[in-house]
Scaffold this motif. Structure first.
Motif, PDB file in Angstrom:
ATOM      1  N   ASN A  39      22.907  14.024  11.013  1.00 15.74           N
ATOM      2  CA  ASN A  39      21.515  13.595  10.896  1.00 15.74           C
ATOM      3  C   ASN A  39      20.714  14.607  10.087  1.00 15.74           C
ATOM      4  O   ASN A  39      20.429  15.709  10.544  1.00 15.74           O
ATOM      5  N   ARG A  40      20.353  14.225   8.888  1.00 16.80           N
ATOM      6  CA  ARG A  40      19.628  15.106   7.952  1.00 16.80           C
ATOM      7  C   ARG A  40      18.243  15.481   8.478  1.00 16.80           C
ATOM      8  O   ARG A  40      17.701  16.521   8.137  1.00 16.80           O
ATOM      9  N   HIS A  41      17.666  14.627   9.319  1.00 13.59           N
ATOM     10  CA  HIS A  41      16.286  14.824   9.754  1.00 13.59           C
ATOM     11  C   HIS A  41      16.170  15.488  11.129  1.00 13.59           C
ATOM     12  O   HIS A  41      15.065  15.710  11.605  1.00 13.59           O
ATOM     13  N   ARG A  42      17.280  15.799  11.723  1.00 17.43           N
ATOM     14  CA  ARG A  42      17.268  16.476  13.032  1.00 17.43           C
ATOM     15  C   ARG A  42      17.895  17.856  12.858  1.00 17.43           C
ATOM     16  O   ARG A  42      19.110  17.983  12.702  1.00 17.43           O
ATOM     17  N   ASN A  43      17.059  18.883  12.870  1.00 18.34           N
ATOM     18  CA  ASN A  43      17.547  20.247  12.664  1.00 18.34           C
ATOM     19  C   ASN A  43      16.943  21.169  13.715  1.00 18.34           C
ATOM     20  O   ASN A  43      15.735  21.405  13.730  1.00 18.34           O
ATOM     21  N   ASN A  44      17.784  21.697  14.568  1.00 19.48           N
ATOM     22  CA  ASN A  44      17.355  22.610  15.631  1.00 19.48           C
ATOM     23  C   ASN A  44      17.714  24.053  15.297  1.00 19.48           C
ATOM     24  O   ASN A  44      18.142  24.808  16.169  1.00 19.48           O
ATOM     25  N   TRP A  45      17.533  24.437  14.049  1.00 22.23           N
ATOM     26  CA  TRP A  45      17.938  25.769  13.584  1.00 22.23           C
ATOM     27  C   TRP A  45      17.307  26.899  14.391  1.00 22.23           C
ATOM     28  O   TRP A  45      17.893  27.980  14.509  1.00 22.23           O
ATOM     29  N   ASP A  46      16.144  26.682  14.967  1.00 25.78           N
ATOM     30  CA  ASP A  46      15.436  27.740  15.690  1.00 25.78           C
ATOM     31  C   ASP A  46      15.531  27.602  17.208  1.00 25.78           C
ATOM     32  O   ASP A  46      14.872  28.327  17.943  1.00 25.78           O
ATOM     33  N   LYS A  47      16.393  26.704  17.675  1.00 26.10           N
ATOM     34  CA  LYS A  47      16.604  26.525  19.113  1.00 26.10           C
ATOM     35  C   LYS A  47      18.005  27.041  19.450  1.00 26.10           C
ATOM     36  O   LYS A  47      19.001  26.395  19.154  1.00 26.10           O
ATOM     37  N   VAL A  48      18.045  28.214  20.059  1.00 20.68           N
ATOM     38  CA  VAL A  48      19.307  28.907  20.312  1.00 20.68           C
ATOM     39  C   VAL A  48      19.423  29.198  21.798  1.00 20.68           C
ATOM     40  O   VAL A  48      18.476  29.684  22.418  1.00 20.68           O
ATOM     41  N   ASP A  49      20.581  28.894  22.357  1.00 19.84           N
ATOM     42  CA  ASP A  49      20.867  29.255  23.747  1.00 19.84           C
ATOM     43  C   ASP A  49      21.757  30.482  23.764  1.00 19.84           C
ATOM     44  O   ASP A  49      22.794  30.511  23.097  1.00 19.84           O
ATOM     45  N   ASP A  50      21.334  31.497  24.518  1.00 19.85           N
ATOM     46  CA  ASP A  50      22.119  32.713  24.677  1.00 19.85           C
ATOM     47  C   ASP A  50      22.746  32.673  26.069  1.00 19.85           C
ATOM     48  O   ASP A  50      22.038  32.782  27.068  1.00 19.85           O
ATOM     49  N   PHE A  51      24.056  32.517  26.130  1.00 23.40           N
ATOM     50  CA  PHE A  51      24.729  32.408  27.423  1.00 23.40           C
ATOM     51  C   PHE A  51      24.731  33.723  28.206  1.00 23.40           C
ATOM     52  O   PHE A  51      25.097  33.737  29.374  1.00 23.40           O
TER      53      PHE A  51
END
Length: 131
Positions: free
Chosen positions: A93-105
């Motif tokens: 999906n070209r329009h869905r980008n979560n580049w700044d949403k990161v989960d740190d385990f």
């Protein structure tokens, strides 16, 4: 791109490298990398035991870091002939980008940001790639 395009990519033990990757419909797994730059688009990104590394990403889920520190993120910005066709072929999906949403385990505190990752400041970002 052909029907034999990879559904997932595994990258292990790189040092001082730049890696560029067009859209991948599945996952990219990165492990034990140091002082690298990754420019990639994928559905899922998992980063393990990686340090001092920059990521320019398009990811439709959330990136996951574990046992990593000083990793920084920016939006995917590589442009090349055929990029739009590759997005279409992979179904990413070209329009869905979560580049700044990161989960740190390794950082489970909901009320404070993880010290292990950050957003790459505009002044630090590479705006154009000579590839």
């Amino acid at each position: 791109m052909n029907n034999n395009a990879p559904l997932a990519i595994h990258i292990n033990k790189l040092k001082n490298c730049r890696v560029f990757c067009g859209p991948v419909p599945g996952s990219v797994f990165i492990r034990e990398c140091t002082n690298c730059t990754f420019v990639l688009a994928c559905q899922q990104l998992r980063i393990h035991s990686t340090v001092n590394t920059h990521f320019y990403i398009h990811v439709t889920s959330k990136a996951i870091v574990e046992d990593s520190y000083n990793v920084k993120f920016a939006p995917y910005n590589w442009k090349y002939d055929g990029l739009e066709e590759h997005y279409a072929l992979t179904g990413l999906n070209r329009h869905r980008n979560n580049w700044d949403k990161v989960d740190d385990f390794n950082w489970l505190a909901a009320d404070a940001h993880s010290p292990n990752w950050s957003i790459l400041e505009d002044s630090e970002q590479i705006s154009s790639w000579d590839v």
